[in-house]
Design a protein around this motif. Structure first.
Motif, PDB file in Angstrom:
ATOM      1  N   GLY A 234     -12.576  11.556  10.140  1.00 36.95           N
ATOM      2  CA  GLY A 234     -12.329  10.050  10.036  1.00 36.95           C
ATOM      3  C   GLY A 234     -10.948   9.796   9.910  1.00 36.95           C
ATOM      4  N   ALA A 235      -9.961  10.567  10.170  1.00 38.41           N
ATOM      5  CA  ALA A 235      -8.419  10.341  10.325  1.00 38.41           C
ATOM      6  C   ALA A 235      -7.987   9.151  10.919  1.00 38.41           C
ATOM      7  N   GLU A 236      -8.670   8.952  12.100  1.00 45.77           N
ATOM      8  CA  GLU A 236      -8.128   8.084  13.124  1.00 45.77           C
ATOM      9  C   GLU A 236      -8.371   6.663  12.524  1.00 45.77           C
ATOM     10  N   ASN A 237      -9.701   6.556  11.968  1.00 40.72           N
ATOM     11  CA  ASN A 237     -10.462   5.287  11.380  1.00 40.72           C
ATOM     12  C   ASN A 237      -9.278   4.950  10.006  1.00 40.72           C
ATOM     13  N   LEU A 238      -9.025   6.008   9.376  1.00 34.12           N
ATOM     14  CA  LEU A 238      -8.189   5.720   8.069  1.00 34.12           C
ATOM     15  C   LEU A 238      -6.810   5.426   8.432  1.00 34.12           C
ATOM     16  N   ILE A 239      -6.247   6.015   9.521  1.00 39.76           N
ATOM     17  CA  ILE A 239      -4.804   5.444  10.278  1.00 39.76           C
ATOM     18  C   ILE A 239      -5.059   4.100  10.580  1.00 39.76           C
ATOM     19  N   ASP A 240      -6.045   3.614  11.093  1.00 44.65           N
ATOM     20  CA  ASP A 240      -6.240   2.216  11.623  1.00 44.65           C
ATOM     21  C   ASP A 240      -6.306   1.482  10.226  1.00 44.65           C
ATOM     22  N   TYR A 241      -7.171   1.811   9.387  1.00 48.80           N
ATOM     23  CA  TYR A 241      -7.290   1.203   8.247  1.00 48.80           C
ATOM     24  C   TYR A 241      -5.890   0.971   7.326  1.00 48.80           C
ATOM     25  N   THR A 242      -5.022   1.619   7.229  1.00 50.79           N
ATOM     26  CA  THR A 242      -4.114   1.900   6.618  1.00 50.79           C
ATOM     27  C   THR A 242      -3.175   0.900   7.186  1.00 50.79           C
ATOM     28  N   CYS A 243      -2.848   1.042   8.471  1.00 52.67           N
ATOM     29  CA  CYS A 243      -1.942   0.065   9.179  1.00 52.67           C
ATOM     30  C   CYS A 243      -2.579  -1.303   8.969  1.00 52.67           C
ATOM     31  N   ASP A 244      -3.609  -1.531   9.080  1.00 55.49           N
ATOM     32  CA  ASP A 244      -4.288  -2.889   9.069  1.00 55.49           C
ATOM     33  C   ASP A 244      -3.861  -3.491   7.506  1.00 55.49           C
ATOM     34  N   LYS A 245      -4.179  -2.551   6.558  1.00 62.25           N
ATOM     35  CA  LYS A 245      -3.801  -3.040   5.208  1.00 62.25           C
ATOM     36  C   LYS A 245      -2.505  -3.267   4.732  1.00 62.25           C
ATOM     37  N   LEU A 246      -1.474  -2.566   5.565  1.00 61.28           N
ATOM     38  CA  LEU A 246      -0.065  -2.559   5.231  1.00 61.28           C
ATOM     39  C   LEU A 246       0.767  -3.769   6.378  1.00 61.28           C
ATOM     40  N   GLY A 247      -0.191  -4.135   7.253  1.00 65.41           N
ATOM     41  CA  GLY A 247       0.309  -5.028   7.998  1.00 65.41           C
ATOM     42  C   GLY A 247       1.458  -4.350   9.226  1.00 65.41           C
ATOM     43  N   VAL A 248       1.198  -3.284   9.544  1.00 63.38           N
ATOM     44  CA  VAL A 248       2.170  -2.438  10.429  1.00 63.38           C
ATOM     45  C   VAL A 248       1.308  -1.905  11.520  1.00 63.38           C
ATOM     46  N   LYS A 249       1.945  -1.554  12.540  1.00 64.25           N
ATOM     47  CA  LYS A 249       1.500  -0.561  13.743  1.00 64.25           C
ATOM     48  C   LYS A 249       1.934   0.831  13.257  1.00 64.25           C
ATOM     49  N   LEU A 250       1.299   1.753  14.011  1.00 65.94           N
ATOM     50  CA  LEU A 250       1.793   3.260  13.856  1.00 65.94           C
ATOM     51  C   LEU A 250       3.141   3.242  14.096  1.00 65.94           C
ATOM     52  N   GLY A 251       3.910   3.731  13.105  1.00 68.00           N
ATOM     53  CA  GLY A 251       5.437   4.256  13.440  1.00 68.00           C
ATOM     54  C   GLY A 251       6.362   3.016  12.942  1.00 68.00           C
ATOM     55  N   GLU A 252       5.676   1.898  12.536  1.00 67.90           N
ATOM     56  CA  GLU A 252       6.440   0.668  12.110  1.00 67.90           C
ATOM     57  C   GLU A 252       6.587   0.869  10.478  1.00 67.90           C
ATOM     58  N   THR A 253       7.762   0.084  10.073  1.00 63.34           N
ATOM     59  CA  THR A 253       8.166  -0.125   8.663  1.00 63.34           C
ATOM     60  C   THR A 253       7.618  -1.297   8.395  1.00 63.34           C
ATOM     61  N   SER A 254       7.110  -1.554   7.094  1.00 59.21           N
ATOM     62  CA  SER A 254       6.370  -2.716   6.517  1.00 59.21           C
ATOM     63  C   SER A 254       7.671  -3.761   6.420  1.00 59.21           C
TER      64      SER A 254
ATOM     65  N   LEU B 278      -9.320  12.218   1.749  1.00 57.90           N
ATOM     66  CA  LEU B 278      -9.014  10.728   1.786  1.00 57.90           C
ATOM     67  C   LEU B 278     -10.430   9.804   2.165  1.00 57.90           C
ATOM     68  N   THR B 279     -10.332   8.557   1.587  1.00 63.73           N
ATOM     69  CA  THR B 279     -11.479   7.519   1.968  1.00 63.73           C
ATOM     70  C   THR B 279     -10.421   6.399   1.755  1.00 63.73           C
ATOM     71  N   LYS B 280     -11.098   5.353   2.270  1.00 65.09           N
ATOM     72  CA  LYS B 280     -10.595   3.862   2.355  1.00 65.09           C
ATOM     73  C   LYS B 280     -10.040   3.647   0.768  1.00 65.09           C
ATOM     74  N   GLU B 281     -11.014   3.792  -0.351  1.00 70.70           N
ATOM     75  CA  GLU B 281     -10.797   3.716  -1.813  1.00 70.70           C
ATOM     76  C   GLU B 281      -9.477   4.565  -2.057  1.00 70.70           C
ATOM     77  N   LYS B 282      -9.292   5.804  -1.680  1.00 75.76           N
ATOM     78  CA  LYS B 282      -8.254   6.599  -2.078  1.00 75.76           C
ATOM     79  C   LYS B 282      -7.092   5.995  -1.533  1.00 75.76           C
ATOM     80  N   ILE B 283      -6.898   5.585  -0.505  1.00 78.68           N
ATOM     81  CA  ILE B 283      -5.950   4.897   0.230  1.00 78.68           C
ATOM     82  C   ILE B 283      -5.367   3.568  -0.290  1.00 78.68           C
ATOM     83  N   ASP B 284      -6.477   2.864  -0.808  1.00 79.04           N
ATOM     84  CA  ASP B 284      -6.267   1.468  -1.458  1.00 79.04           C
ATOM     85  C   ASP B 284      -5.489   1.742  -2.950  1.00 79.04           C
ATOM     86  N   GLN B 285      -5.819   2.771  -3.541  1.00 75.83           N
ATOM     87  CA  GLN B 285      -5.250   3.315  -4.808  1.00 75.83           C
ATOM     88  C   GLN B 285      -3.965   4.065  -4.573  1.00 75.83           C
TER      89      GLN B 285
END
Length: 174
Positions: free
Chosen positions: A102-122, A154-161
């Motif tokens: 599930g890494a790809e889904n977690l990458i997308d989730y993290t990018c959405d959560k931070l408001g960035v695209k892959l390789g961008e700085t917030s 990793l899980t979405k909850e761990k990413i949030d934390q």
């Protein structure tokens, strides 16, 4: 080679030069190039975690090699940054074991959560998300590297934390 044209202050402090000389002492005098990787790590750490062209040229000068020899190494390895990056870089493993878990889904989730695209700085300069090759922790997939540390299973909850801990200053990068 994608590089930044942002000016970077080159600050080869006495302590950094002592460290470089200590590294060089581990190799024959005519084989200074052998110290390139550890020298680049220390120089990058001392310069806000990125290497400008001018800084790479300085490393080449110190090691008495051609600048292209430094550029080749810096552009090959994902651990070297050629532009300013976010304070907290989430480097997700994107190879088989992690993707199957599930890494790809977690990458997308993290990018959405931070408001960035892959390789961008917030926008606040705090975060960046990067996909990298195998980090060698396949048994703990999906995982990412944050500073000097692995964050595994990793899980979405761990990413949030993780994001909250970074924002609250609870994460040490070294």
């Amino acid at each position: 080679m994608e590089v930044s044209h942002i000016k970077q202050e080159i600050n080869m402090t006495e302590a950094l030069m002592q460290r470089i000389n200590e590294l060089l002492s581990h190799y024959p005098a005519d084989k200074k190039k052998s110290a390139l990787l550890p020298v680049l790590h220390d120089v990058q750490d001392a310069h806000d975690n990125w290497l400008s062209i001018e800084l790479m040229d300085k490393v080449a000068e110190i090691l008495e090699i051609k600048p292209i020899e430094v550029y080749e190494v810096v552009s090959f390895y994902t651990m070297f940054n050629r532009r300013p990056i976010g304070k907290f870089m989430f480097e997700f493993c994107q190879t088989s074991s992690c993707c199957l878990r599930g890494a790809e889904n977690l990458i997308d989730y993290t990018c959405d959560k931070l408001g960035v695209k892959l390789g961008e700085t917030s926008a606040d300069g705090m975060f960046e998300v990067k996909a990298v090759e195998c980090l060698g922790a396949c048994g703990y997939a999906p995982m990412l590297q944050l500073g000097d540390f692995y964050k595994e299973n990793l899980t979405k909850e761990k990413i949030d934390q993780l994001i909250e801990d970074c924002k609250e200053g609870k994460i040490s990068l070294h």
